[in-house]
Scaffold this active site. Structure first.
Site, mmCIF file in Angstrom:
data_model
loop_
_atom_site.group_PDB
_atom_site.id
_atom_site.type_symbol
_atom_site.label_atom_id
_atom_site.label_comp_id
_atom_site.label_asym_id
_atom_site.label_seq_id
_atom_site.Cartn_x
_atom_site.Cartn_y
_atom_site.Cartn_z
ATOM 1 N N ASP A 1 -14.340 -8.412 -2.543
ATOM 2 C CA ASP A 1 -13.609 -8.412 -1.273
ATOM 3 C C ASP A 1 -13.134 -9.824 -0.916
ATOM 4 O OD1 ASP A 1 -12.615 -7.253 1.057
ATOM 5 O OD2 ASP A 1 -14.434 -6.086 1.406
ATOM 6 N N ASP B 1 -7.135 -1.540 4.774
ATOM 7 C CA ASP B 1 -8.062 -0.411 4.613
ATOM 8 C C ASP B 1 -7.441 0.917 5.032
ATOM 9 O OD1 ASP B 1 -9.764 -2.381 3.895
ATOM 10 O OD2 ASP B 1 -11.307 -1.926 5.387
ATOM 11 N N TRP C 1 -6.513 -7.062 -0.340
ATOM 12 C CA TRP C 1 -5.660 -6.293 0.587
ATOM 13 C C TRP C 1 -4.171 -6.592 0.435
ATOM 14 C CZ3 TRP C 1 -8.842 -9.761 4.011
ATOM 15 C CH2 TRP C 1 -10.213 -9.409 3.969
ATOM 16 N N ASP D 1 -20.255 -2.440 0.689
ATOM 17 C CA ASP D 1 -20.909 -3.460 1.517
ATOM 18 C C ASP D 1 -22.187 -2.898 2.170
ATOM 19 O OD1 ASP D 1 -21.259 -5.846 2.784
ATOM 20 O OD2 ASP D 1 -19.422 -5.746 3.983
ATOM 21 N N ARG E 1 -6.297 -4.330 -4.801
ATOM 22 C CA ARG E 1 -5.828 -3.634 -3.607
ATOM 23 C C ARG E 1 -4.444 -4.154 -3.239
ATOM 24 N NH1 ARG E 1 -9.913 -1.764 -0.044
ATOM 25 N NH2 ARG E 1 -8.434 -2.139 1.628
ATOM 26 N N CYS F 1 -17.806 -8.625 4.346
ATOM 27 C CA CYS F 1 -16.960 -8.252 5.492
ATOM 28 C C CYS F 1 -17.738 -7.655 6.669
ATOM 29 C CB CYS F 1 -15.906 -7.260 5.055
ATOM 30 S SG CYS F 1 -14.706 -7.980 3.918
#
Ligand code: GLA
Length: 401
Positions: free
Chosen positions: A166, A224, A200, A83, A220, A132
């Site tokens: 993302d 994080d 995530w 990012d 993912r 993000c």
């Protein structure tokens, strides 16, 4: 006469179609061809976040280090930017453009530089209206939602080989729908672009992302990572139970490596690297390779541990035991041998043993047990007996003699 002309037109149309199909088949690889093993490379996020030091000079410098430090030879391939690469507004044609202060030469020039070293280049976006960073919407960088085709074409024209996609500012639109739109757009470009989902684990991507229409190469499974033992431990525990979903072309991703960033001890970083390898996780270096310390580099360059991660059988290790804070994970390997990791998550030293029967070994055979950190062999019945320091992992390769 008219008939003959029609015939000619018809057969040339067929020929054109055949050329188009064969071009397409040659250009775009299948998921299993694109990601036969988990991706290896670098991503700047864990070391820089959005800070100004993230710019084209840094990324070129990192690409140089892939060669100088032997990382390319060890299998690290992708140089990925995260990012904050983009300008805050699309141009008048709706095209994304880079932040001119960070990337004055443009993204294509950076991709060319990286390709010139025989490496591959990855980029970041979000399946949302904004990315993000910063966290509040409308003040960040434009995301890909509703722009999938245009963005995918632009990425292909820049020579992008990898997209991390993302989940921020997703306007509560169904995840499968959003990630399918980009998956299809990437494949429609005809360029092979590794597709790395970053939702995530919120929507359990492992249940739907490994097949069309998403056909992601990795997803993912966690939030994080932070450069702390507790964070690494938490992500390991979330990811280790998902072994059934990983396969060639499609991998679980418990987030990028923190090895070398200073928040864990070398013992903990060795555990981080061993556990990611036995889980067939992506090995994306998250430390600034221009200043990496020798101890961290030694971990990242352990080719025997890397070989466990990259093994051609493409199976994520299975945890066979987790008692008293000691985890035993077993990963079958292509040559018939198996890798075994024994991890002590506790704060006290532990003596651990694993029996040949637990490992499914043949009682009448003899085995070599190779310690992949000590690089030393022991011959016997294949049993493991080890003293583990707090937070330490021993990892072995056991093969029949
Ligand atoms: C999310 C992702 C991270 C990183 C940041 C960038 O938090 O999970 O890996 O890409 O966004 O803003």
């Amino acid at each position: 006469m008219k008939k003959a002309l029609l015939k000619i037109l018809h057969s040339s149309a067929l020929a054109l179609c055949a050329i188009a199909v064969s071009f397409h088949a040659r250009a775009a690889q299948t998921a299993a061809e694109l990601a036969p093993a988990p991706q290896m490379g670098f991503n700047n996020w864990n070391s820089t976040h959005c800070r100004a030091e993230f710019n084209e000079a840094m990324i070129r410098g990192v690409a140089d280090k892939f060669i100088e430090l032997g990382l390319k030879d060890a299998g690290y391939t992708y140089v990925n930017i995260d990012d904050c690469w983009a300008y805050w507004q699309r141009d008048e044609d709706g095209k994304l453009r880079p932040n001119p202060e960070r990337f004055p030469s443009g993204i294509k020039a950076l991709a060319d530089y990286i390709h010139g070293k025989g490496l591959k280049f990855g980029l970041y976006s979000s399946a949302g209206s904004w990315t993000c960073e910063p966290k509040q919407a409308n003040h960040g960088f434009p995301g890909g939602l509703g722009h999938e085709k245009q963005d995918a074409m632009l990425y292909a024209s820049w020579g992008v080989d990898y997209l991390k996609y993302d989940n921020c500012n997703n306007e509560k639109i169904d995840a499968k729908q959003r990630y399918s739109a980009m998956g299809e757009a990437l494949r429609a470009t005809g360029r092979s672009i590794f597709y790395s989902l970053c939702e995530w684990g919120e929507n359990k991507a492992w249940l739907w992302a490994g097949e069309p229409p998403v056909d992601g190469n990795s997803w993912r499974t966690t939030g994080d990572i932070e450069d702390k033992y507790a964070s690494m431990l938490k992500l390991f525990k979330q990811n280790v139970v998902l072994d059934a979903y990983a396969k060639p072309g499609h991998w679980n991703d418990p987030d990028m490596l923190e090895v070398g960033n200073g928040g864990m001890t070398d013992v903990e970083y060795r555990s981080h690297f061993s556990l990611w390898a036995i889980m067939a996780a992506p090995l994306l270096i998250g430390t600034d390779l221009r200043t990496v310390k020798p101890e961290a580099l030694e971990i990242l360059l352990n080719k025997e541990v890397i070989a466990v991660d990259q093994d051609a059988l493409g199976v994520q290790g299975k945890r066979i035991r987790a008692t008293g804070g000691v985890h035993v994970i077993v990963k079958p390997l292509k040559d018939g041998s198996r890798a075994v990791a024994v991890f002590n998550e506790t704060n006290s030293a532990k003596e651990a043993s694993v029996t040949p029967a637990e490992l499914g070994l043949d009682a009448i055979k003899k085995y070599t047990v190779r310690d992949l950190w000590a690089h030393a062999d022991a011959n016997g019945d294949g049993a493991i007996r080890v003293k583990l320091a707090p937070h330490a992992t021993a990892i072995y390769r056991i093969s029949a003699l």
